[in-house]
Design an enzyme around this catalytic site. Structure first.
Site, PDB file in Angstrom:
ATOM      1  N   ASP A  99     -14.272   4.279  21.899  1.00 57.43           N
ATOM      2  CA  ASP A  99     -13.744   5.607  22.194  1.00 57.43           C
ATOM      3  C   ASP A  99     -13.978   5.837  23.685  1.00 57.43           C
ATOM      4  OD1 ASP A  99     -13.377   5.781  19.493  1.00 57.43           O
ATOM      5  OD2 ASP A  99     -14.772   7.423  19.146  1.00 57.43           O
TER       6      ASP A  99
ATOM      7  N   ASP B  61      -7.469  11.027  10.883  1.00 60.93           N
ATOM      8  CA  ASP B  61      -8.764  11.704  11.062  1.00 60.93           C
ATOM      9  C   ASP B  61      -8.967  12.726   9.938  1.00 60.93           C
ATOM     10  OD1 ASP B  61      -9.239  10.403  13.590  1.00 60.93           O
ATOM     11  OD2 ASP B  61      -7.859  11.813  14.515  1.00 60.93           O
TER      12      ASP B  61
HETATM   13  O1  1PR Z   1      -4.247  12.318  18.479  1.00 61.37           O
HETATM   14  O2  1PR Z   1      -2.773  10.429  19.053  1.00 61.37           O
HETATM   15  O3  1PR Z   1      -4.023  11.635  20.833  1.00 61.37           O
HETATM   16  O4  1PR Z   1      -5.174  10.159  19.222  1.00 61.37           O
HETATM   17  C1  1PR Z   1      -6.490  10.513  19.510  1.00 61.37           C
HETATM   18  C2  1PR Z   1      -7.350   9.417  18.952  1.00 61.37           C
HETATM   19  O5  1PR Z   1      -8.688   9.646  19.384  1.00 61.37           O
HETATM   20  C3  1PR Z   1      -7.360   9.394  17.439  1.00 61.37           C
HETATM   21  O6  1PR Z   1      -7.287   8.057  17.029  1.00 61.37           O
HETATM   22  C4  1PR Z   1      -8.727   9.977  17.054  1.00 61.37           C
HETATM   23  O7  1PR Z   1      -9.264   9.285  15.937  1.00 61.37           O
HETATM   24  C5  1PR Z   1      -9.570   9.690  18.278  1.00 61.37           C
HETATM   25  N1  1PR Z   1     -10.541  10.742  18.570  1.00 61.37           N
HETATM   26  C6  1PR Z   1     -10.252  11.977  19.041  1.00 61.37           C
HETATM   27  N2  1PR Z   1     -11.402  12.662  19.225  1.00 61.37           N
HETATM   28  C7  1PR Z   1     -12.413  11.860  18.889  1.00 61.37           C
HETATM   29  C8  1PR Z   1     -13.843  12.178  18.955  1.00 61.37           C
HETATM   30  O8  1PR Z   1     -14.691  11.390  18.551  1.00 61.37           O
HETATM   31  N3  1PR Z   1     -14.165  13.345  19.462  1.00 61.37           N
HETATM   32  N4  1PR Z   1     -12.589   9.596  18.038  1.00 61.37           N
HETATM   33  C9  1PR Z   1     -11.882  10.638  18.457  1.00 61.37           C
HETATM   34  C10 1PR Z   1     -12.422   9.063  16.868  1.00 61.37           C
HETATM   35  C11 1PR Z   1     -13.204   7.581  15.415  1.00 61.37           C
HETATM   36  C12 1PR Z   1     -13.380   6.144  15.416  1.00 61.37           C
HETATM   37  C13 1PR Z   1     -14.825   5.817  15.556  1.00 61.37           C
HETATM   38  C14 1PR Z   1     -15.212   5.471  14.166  1.00 61.37           C
HETATM   39  C15 1PR Z   1     -16.411   4.618  14.034  1.00 61.37           C
HETATM   40  N5  1PR Z   1     -13.349   8.101  16.695  1.00 61.37           N
HETATM   41  O9  1PR Z   1     -12.610   5.462  16.299  1.00 61.37           O
HETATM   42  O10 1PR Z   1     -14.981   4.877  16.521  1.00 61.37           O
HETATM   43  O11 1PR Z   1     -15.375   6.676  13.469  1.00 61.37           O
HETATM   44  O12 1PR Z   1     -17.537   5.233  14.499  1.00 61.37           O
HETATM   45  P1  1PR Z   1     -18.955   4.794  13.953  1.00 61.37           P
HETATM   46  O13 1PR Z   1     -18.881   3.353  13.619  1.00 61.37           O
HETATM   47  O14 1PR Z   1     -19.879   5.006  15.114  1.00 61.37           O
HETATM   48  O15 1PR Z   1     -19.257   5.663  12.784  1.00 61.37           O
HETATM   49  P2  1PR Z   1      -4.003  11.216  19.418  1.00 61.37           P
END
Ligand code: 1PR
Length: 531
Positions: free
Chosen positions: A232, A387
């Site tokens: 991320d 999500d």
């Molecule tokens: O909506 O098309 O602009 O895409 C935004 C992207 O960014 C989406 O894929 C969304 O999942 C991701 N995203 C947005 N905000 C966050 C945040 O964390 N604040 N991250 C975010 C999402 C989820 C996973 C993460 C796993 C594993 N992160 O990618 O890496 O949950 O984590 P873990 O193994 O530590 O539990 P758009």
């Protein structure tokens, strides 16, 4: 060696170029039909649908020169759709003639119990001896395709390798100096680079025909479960692009954005450790103008120079108008990422909006980001990042959404829940559930689901097995389980208790609590196929 690439600008040919540069070769592009005849070594990395490939060859005036080159037995290597283009036609684009070098038609995998497209690492069974597999140690190679060349009597003399996916299909062909692979050597790690180099080593340098067949044997091949490292990425408070990680999507700690490392360095480390794929998510993509997000493009370009497994990029893939009033389609945004080295793009919020529109009108418009990108680059290049968040209810009748009975009850002892889709990085919930979302996305042309879970994200408590099983039962495209991995045995659990195709983690890898190697050892020890 000077290698000539047939690049007609349709997709990620950068990976092949990077692989050749890594091997120390010089790369030049085909500029006109004459180059096709005169090139010392010609590589044709087919990108896009069968029809698109043939159309581009037609427009460039390349069909006849290619047929002539192959007839004259000059060194030629086709990759992926370029293998299929050697045949007479394909179910993918009915009525479009192929190059007609090999008799027969290319067909689609049936949607039985296996996910289609086939995305991942599978083995090969060598059918004849070939210098292309010199040094080959039975490593798995990376495939990504929905169509394949079937095993038939008429094409038998061309078959170099077979692979099993439900049944056996032709995964490589060779006759004289003409060869083609269904797998991607440029995305198959060190094993793939070696195979690519074998094609390029000039005959005067090395004429060894390696007797590998006996060593490889005739055992059925199987597709590996993939282990994916996710980064991320966002700007921290000092304005630098950093890898961060949240707890249930909150990436701040003590007011600051957590900084867990530099994107390019971390990606390279995970590649060296054996990650089967790397995913970058630009987590502030929903507020930025992605085309102006030069640092993210640079991250991708630099990463693809030294990482030879598939790269996915997500965040901000949607249409937008910049501050100068210039409009970009989501296809423009995706194309910029493909040109920079991405193999797949991932769509989050925009997929939710597209599904809402579809559910309201019941019609495909052809204009959604999913449809636009899938038509040009193929379904396998379009991942949907979901999500979802749990919403608990006492009985299924309390909601119109698809519920499950859950072993983890809600705060008021509720025994049922549904999964609400969110947009803008989980900040906004929508009136749509995960089953509706994934089914419509598949219908619109998505090729894979990256299934996050806000409740589990960053908790280290294991994957949400109930959610993953539910989604796997709703679609036939591959699913990547994400969120919650805290130890190696969580990967064993998700592969044993669901039929997920891949599992992704972020926090445990970034914090160096568990290595990718340890995860793979644990999964392999449980008898699950792994690369
Ligand atoms: O909506 O098309 O602009 O895409 C935004 C992207 O960014 C989406 O894929 C969304 O999942 C991701 N995203 C947005 N905000 C966050 C945040 O964390 N604040 N991250 C975010 C999402 C989820 C996973 C993460 C796993 C594993 N992160 O990618 O890496 O949950 O984590 P873990 O193994 O530590 O539990 P758009």
């Amino acid at each position: 060696m000077v290698v000539t690439l047939l690049d007609y600008g349709a997709g990620n040919v950068r990976s092949v170029r990077n692989a050749l540069l890594e091997l120390g070769h010089t790369v030049q592009n085909v500029k006109n039909a004459e180059d096709i005849i005169t090139a010392e070594k010609l590589i044709f990395p087919g990108v896009g649908s069968f029809g698109l490939v043939m159309q581009r060859l037609q427009e460039g005036g390349y069909i006849e020169p290619l047929q002539r080159r192959i007839r004259e037995n000059k060194p030629f290597l086709g990759i992926c759709v370029a293998l299929q283009a050697l045949f007479e036609g394909s179910e993918e684009s009915p009525g479009v003639p192929g190059l007609g070098i090999i008799p027969g038609q290319v067909v689609r995998f049936p949607e039985t119990t296996l996910s289609v497209p086939q995305i991942g690492w599978n083995g090969i069974r060598l059918q004849k001896d070939s210098k292309l597999f010199k040094g080959y140690e039975k490593e798995k190679l990376y495939f990504v395709h929905s169509y394949h060349a079937p095993v038939t009597e008429s094409s038998q003399d061309w078959v170099l390798t077979l692979t099993d996916y439900g049944y056996e299909f032709v995964s490589a062909v060779e006759k004289g100096n003409v060869s083609a692979f269904q797998f991607h050597p440029e995305k198959s790690g060190k094993a793939g680079l070696r195979i690519l180099n074998n094609f390029l080593v000039s005959d005067s340098d090395d004429t060894t025909i390696v007797k590998t067949r006996d060593r490889i044997g005739d055992k059925q091949t199987n597709i590996a479960k993939r282990i994916i490292a996710c980064l991320d990425v966002r700007s921290n408070d000092a304005g630098d692009l950093v890898v961060t990680k949240g707890d249930q999507y909150d990436v701040r700690s003590g007011g600051d954005v957590r900084n867990l490392g530099k994107p390019v360095e971390l990606a390279k480390r995970y590649y060296e450790e054996g990650a089967d794929e790397i995913t970058f998510l630009n987590i502030t993509g929903f507020r930025d103008f992605p085309m102006q997000d030069q640092p993210m493009i640079e991250v991708l370009e630099k990463t693809s120079e030294g990482v030879f497994v598939p790269l996915t990029i997500g965040g901000g893939i949607r249409e937008f108008t910049d501050s100068d009033g210039v409009s970009y389609t989501s296809l423009d945004v995706a194309s910029a990422y493909f040109r920079s080295g991405a193999d797949k793009i991932s769509i989050g919020s925009d997929a939710v909006y597209a599904v809402e529109e579809y559910l309201q009108s019941g019609k495909k418009t052809g204009k959604s980001s999913i449809e636009q990108i899938s038509i040009v680059y193929g379904a396998q290049a379009v991942v949907i990042s979901v999500d979802p968040r749990r919403v608990y209810v006492h009985t299924p009748g309390d909601t119109k959404h698809t519920t499950i009975e859950t072993a983890t009850s809600g705060p008021e002892g509720e025994r049922y829940c549904w999964y609400q889709c969110t947009v803008k990085g989980g900040r906004e919930g929508r009136d749509i559930d995960v089953v509706q979302l994934v089914k419509v996305c598949q219908e619109l042309g998505a090729g894979e689901i990256l299934l996050n879970c806000i409740d589990k994200d960053g908790t280290n408590s294991g994957f949400d097995l109930e959610l993953i099983a539910m989604v796997k039962n709703s679609v036939s495209i591959p699913v990547i389980a994400s969120s919650g991995a805290g130890k190696a045995s969580h990967f064993v659990d998700v592969f044993e208790q669901t039929s997920t195709d891949a599992a992704l983690a972020a926090g445990i890898f970034h914090r160096e609590e568990v290595t990718i190697g340890e995860v793979k050892d644990a999964v392999q020890a449980a008898g699950i196929a792994i690369r």
